[in-house]
Scaffold this motif. Structure first.
Motif, PDB file in Angstrom:
ATOM      1  N   GLU A 184       0.827  -1.208   0.000  1.00 51.66           N
ATOM      2  CA  GLU A 184       0.000   0.000   0.000  1.00 51.66           C
ATOM      3  C   GLU A 184       0.865   1.265   0.000  1.00 51.66           C
ATOM      4  O   GLU A 184       0.577   2.221  -0.727  1.00 51.66           O
ATOM      5  N   SER A 216       2.252   6.621  -6.911  1.00 51.47           N
ATOM      6  CA  SER A 216       1.236   7.517  -7.474  1.00 51.47           C
ATOM      7  C   SER A 216       1.530   8.982  -7.156  1.00 51.47           C
ATOM      8  O   SER A 216       1.272   9.861  -7.971  1.00 51.47           O
ATOM      9  N   ASN A 217       2.100   9.275  -5.998  1.00 50.28           N
ATOM     10  CA  ASN A 217       2.396  10.666  -5.630  1.00 50.28           C
ATOM     11  C   ASN A 217       3.685  11.198  -6.252  1.00 50.28           C
ATOM     12  O   ASN A 217       3.805  12.401  -6.471  1.00 50.28           O
ATOM     13  N   TRP A 219       1.152   4.130  -2.920  1.00 49.37           N
ATOM     14  CA  TRP A 219       0.971   5.551  -2.597  1.00 49.37           C
ATOM     15  C   TRP A 219       2.174   6.365  -3.067  1.00 49.37           C
ATOM     16  O   TRP A 219       2.029   7.427  -3.674  1.00 49.37           O
TER      17      TRP A 219
END
Length: 133
Positions: A70, A77-78, A74
Motif C-alpha cells: 500500500e 502515485s504521488n 501511494w
C-alpha cells in the motif's frame, strides 16, 4: 617499519540531508535508487530529487500503519516514479541496518573507553605500580 592499518571500509552512502537540503551521492551500483537521478555533468554522481526523497521520508512513517504494498503504491502515485513493495522494503531495511550498525559501533566504543579508564585506575592503585611521569 610500518604497521598495517588493516582494512578500511568506505562509508556507505545513505540519504544525506545537510541544512534541510539533499546532497548528491556517489553512484556505487548499476541501479539508480529511488529519489535520485544521474547527474548531467558526471555519470558517477547521483543528484537528489528532493520531492521523491521527501515523499520517501513520509512513506517511512506510513510503513508502521500500512503494508509495504500500500505504501509503495501511494509513493508511486504521488511521485510519478514506480517503486515496488519489495524495493521499498529492501531500501528501508538497508537504511535500518546501516543505522543499527552505527549505533552498535558507537556503543562498543563507549564500552572500550570505560574499560580503558577502569584499567588505568586499577593500574595506578595496585601495589608496586610505577610512578607516572
Amino acid at each position: 617499519m610500518t604497521k598495517s592499518v588493516g582494512k578500511w571500509k568506505l562509508p556507505q552512502p545513505t540519504d544525506l540531508k545537510e541544512d534541510n537540503e539533499w546532497t548528491p551521492i556517489p553512484r556505487i551500483a548499476r541501479t539508480i535508487p529511488f529519489g535520485y537521478k544521474i547527474s548531467e555533468s558526471d555519470s558517477d554522481i547521483l543528484d537528489p530529487i528532493s520531492t521523491e526523497l521527501d515523499l520517501l521520508e513520509k512513506a517511512r512513517k506510513f510503513v508502521n500503519q500500512y503494508s509495504y504494498r500500500e505504501v509503495a503504491n501511494w509513493l508511486s502515485s504521488n511521485s510519478g516514479r514506480y517503486i515496488s513493495h519489495v524495493g521499498l522494503r529492501k531500501r528501508l531495511a538497508n537504511e535500518r541496518q546501516r543505522k543499527n550498525k552505527a549505533q552498535s559501533l558507537r556503543k562498543w566504543a563507549e564500552y572500550a573507553e570505560k574499560a580503558i579508564a577502569k584499567t588505568k585506575e586499577i593500574e595506578t592503585q595496585r601495589t608496586g605500580a610505577r610512578a607516572v611521569n
